[in-house]
Design an enzyme around this catalytic site. Structure first.
Site, short mmCIF file in Angstrom:
data_model
loop_
_atom_site.label_atom_id
_atom_site.label_comp_id
_atom_site.label_asym_id
_atom_site.label_seq_id
_atom_site.Cartn_x
_atom_site.Cartn_y
_atom_site.Cartn_z
N ALA A 22 0.83 -1.21 0.00
CA ALA A 22 0.00 0.00 0.00
C ALA A 22 0.85 1.25 0.00
O ALA A 22 0.59 2.21 -0.75
CB ALA A 22 -0.93 0.00 1.21
N GLU A 121 -10.14 -19.20 -4.28
CA GLU A 121 -9.85 -19.23 -2.85
C GLU A 121 -11.16 -19.24 -2.06
O GLU A 121 -12.25 -19.02 -2.61
CB GLU A 121 -8.97 -18.04 -2.45
CG GLU A 121 -7.60 -18.09 -3.12
CD GLU A 121 -6.67 -16.99 -2.65
OE1 GLU A 121 -7.04 -16.22 -1.76
OE2 GLU A 121 -5.55 -16.91 -3.19
N HIS A 233 -6.13 -17.25 10.23
CA HIS A 233 -5.97 -18.06 9.03
C HIS A 233 -6.01 -19.53 9.43
O HIS A 233 -5.34 -19.94 10.38
CB HIS A 233 -4.66 -17.74 8.32
CG HIS A 233 -4.63 -18.21 6.90
ND1 HIS A 233 -4.52 -19.53 6.56
CD2 HIS A 233 -4.73 -17.55 5.73
CE1 HIS A 233 -4.54 -19.67 5.26
NE2 HIS A 233 -4.66 -18.47 4.72
N ARG A 274 -13.00 -18.08 5.76
CA ARG A 274 -11.97 -18.42 6.73
C ARG A 274 -12.48 -18.57 8.16
O ARG A 274 -11.98 -19.39 8.92
CB ARG A 274 -10.85 -17.38 6.70
CG ARG A 274 -9.98 -17.48 5.46
CD ARG A 274 -8.96 -16.38 5.42
NE ARG A 274 -8.09 -16.56 4.25
CZ ARG A 274 -7.20 -15.68 3.86
NH1 ARG A 274 -7.05 -14.54 4.54
NH2 ARG A 274 -6.45 -15.90 2.80
N HIS A 331 -3.92 -13.60 11.71
CA HIS A 331 -3.46 -13.33 10.35
C HIS A 331 -3.75 -11.92 9.85
O HIS A 331 -2.89 -11.27 9.27
CB HIS A 331 -4.11 -14.34 9.41
CG HIS A 331 -3.72 -14.19 7.97
ND1 HIS A 331 -2.41 -14.29 7.54
CD2 HIS A 331 -4.47 -13.95 6.85
CE1 HIS A 331 -2.36 -14.13 6.22
NE2 HIS A 331 -3.58 -13.90 5.79
N ARG A 366 -12.72 -11.04 6.47
CA ARG A 366 -12.19 -10.64 5.17
C ARG A 366 -12.30 -11.76 4.15
O ARG A 366 -11.92 -12.90 4.41
CB ARG A 366 -10.72 -10.24 5.33
CG ARG A 366 -10.00 -9.93 4.03
CD ARG A 366 -8.57 -9.51 4.29
NE ARG A 366 -7.76 -10.59 4.82
CZ ARG A 366 -6.88 -11.30 4.10
NH1 ARG A 366 -6.72 -11.06 2.82
NH2 ARG A 366 -6.17 -12.24 4.67
#
Length: 494
Positions: A22, A121, A233, A274, A331, A366
């Protein structure tokens, strides 16, 4: 020579704190607009947390995909806490950022026809994740962007420097003071220091990811939000010396790897979001008393993930012939510095992008690989907004102000005891008693995390409370916001 003399002061249009994905992209975007930039990196370039990122960029590029479908998956994963306006921006602008990164020289994986090779994913309904070198995406991105930043004459890189405090004059942020005494004056400061997952004893993150930017911003009076929402995670290696917490990317499950309990049975949909997978693993571990479950990637072509296969083999594990011991690890923090859709914080002149920000995009969980996309989409928006505003008049930093900033304590690192306490009391499963213990922690961010977690009297996404095992619909789209004075209030964001 006084520390604030011209030789020790650097004036710039934009100051960027943090040189991960970023921060690098924000600096390059500003330089392309002919702005002067100071980029502050605590480590040498290309050694930031982003360097180790195995995931890719989620972008609706495929013919069978759309921004609408990407939005739907993001909201489903976020458990009725996603700020829809932020998610709409991400899904609409992510494809353009992928193209811009290609123009900057980033080489993404392609099939034999030259089309981008898209991965699948957890939580995604179609293949939409762009990778560079398979699981080496972070490494390749950061390496290329670092090289460009180092060569760009408009970017002055302060390697090995840390921001000691933000310089606030009146209501606005006017720059910062570094720990070596240098003063940076800027019309905009962009915080891009990453998250806080390394505050937990078991983590996939490097040691420096301890919420430094959040503490800097909060000390200056900026709002923070959603600090209770730490994503764990599901598949981090456990019990292997030298590879403890090593992340085995979700893309491997996207290619068919499976999870097995001690009896060899599958127990979860490996491509669920997740929070579901981590929670299912935690249940197996608690019921069995085991330390890990087994990740079976024996049917996966090792050539698809050469870095992971090599790292596991170096640790004495052969993923082509045995199951890999994995368990959840801290994570990604969904919370951070509160920002609007142009990455503006609650302090004029102060922006935050990437994991150090909280736009509400990720909600309570997320969606995999949305985070790298977020880095680029909102870094570009931050710079565009900052440079569109009239430059404020030059500000003087009085001796007394400089001395006061220098006397502010640097953002604190957590000791081992604090990290163990967070893992024990604010891990995958939390209780009121454990969270109350954390309120007594001397580490400032730990107490704020506990306050937010205690206030969320429900279970939602990454936040699971034993006393409140179900979601409470009254918390839908409600964000726990802590203002500059430390007061907590619930807010809904449009």
């Amino acid at each position: 020579m006084p520390a604030h003399s011209p030789a020790r002061r650097k004036d710039a249009d934009v100051a960027v704190v943090g040189a991960g994905a970023a921060g690098l992209y924000a600096a390059l975007c500003a330089a392309r607009e002919h702005a002067s930039v100071v980029l502050i990196s605590a480590t040498p370039l290309a050694q930031t947390a982003s360097y180790w990122a195995q995931g890719g960029l989620a972008a609706a590029i495929a013919e069978d995909d759309s921004a609408e479908l990407h939005l739907k998956d993001t909201e489903r994963a976020g458990r009725a806490l996603v700020r829809r306006s932020a998610a709409e921006i991400l899904v609409q602008e992510a494809p353009a950022c992928v193209r811009d990164l290609q123009a900057l020289g980033v080489s993404f994986d392609a099939d034999r026809f030259g089309r981008l090779a898209l991965g699948l994913e957890g939580g995604h309904s179609v293949r939409r994740v762009v990778h560079a070198g398979g699981s080496a995406t972070g490494r390749r991105l950061v390496r290329q962007l670092s090289a460009l930043a180092a060569e760009e004459p408009r970017i002055s890189v302060f390697e090995g420097a840390r921001a000691q405090a933000l310089w606030r004059s009146g209501d606005a942020c006017r720059g910062l003071v570094c720990d070596d005494g240098r003063v940076v004056s800027a019309r905009a400061v962009v915080i891009a220091t990453g998250g806080a997952a390394a505050l937990w004893a078991r983590t996939t993150n490097p040691p420096g990811s301890q919420g430094v930017g959040l503490l800097l911003a909060h000390a200056a009076g900026a709002e923070l939000a959603d600090l209770e929402l730490m994503q764990f995670h599901p598949t981090a290696v456990i019990g292997v010396r030298g590879r403890e917490g090593f992340l085995v990317t979700e893309a491997i499950r996207g290619e068919g790897a499976t999870l097995h309990d001690g009896a060899g049975e599958r127990f979860v949909d490996e491509l669920a979001p997740r929070d579901e997978v981590s929670r299912s693993i935690q249940v197996v571990l608690e019921q069995s008393g085991a330390q890990s479950v087994g990740l079976d990637m024996r049917a996966i072509d090792p050539a698809l993930f050469p870095n992971i296969v090599a790292a596991l083999r170096e640790a004495g594990l052969d993923p082509t012939s045995e199951l890999i011991p994995v368990a959840p690890a801290a994570h990604y923090m969904m919370g951070g510095i509160v920002t609007d859709l142009d990455a503006r914080s609650s302090i004029p002149g102060l922006y935050a992008v990437g994991e150090s920000s909280c736009t509400g995009l990720h909600g309570a969980n997320r969606l995999a690989s949305n985070s790298l996309s977020e880095c680029f989409v909102f870094a570009r928006r931050a710079v565009a907004d900052a440079l569109s505003r009239s430059a404020p008049a030059a500000a003087a930093l009085a001796d007394s102000e400089l001395q006061a900033l220098r006397e502010l304590p640097a953002p604190a690192s957590a000791d081992r005891e604090t990290r163990e306490a967070l893992w024990r009391d604010a891990g995958v499963v939390r209780s009121e008693a454990g969270l109350k213990r954390l309120l007594e922690s001397p580490h400032p961010l730990t107490g704020l995390i506990a306050r937010c977690a205690l206030a969320r009297t429900e279970s939602r996404g990454a936040h699971l409370r034993v006393e409140y095992p179900q979601p409470d619909r009254t918390f839908d789209h409600e964000h726990a916001v802590i203002d500059g004075s430390g007061e907590l209030a619930w807010q809904r964001w449009s």
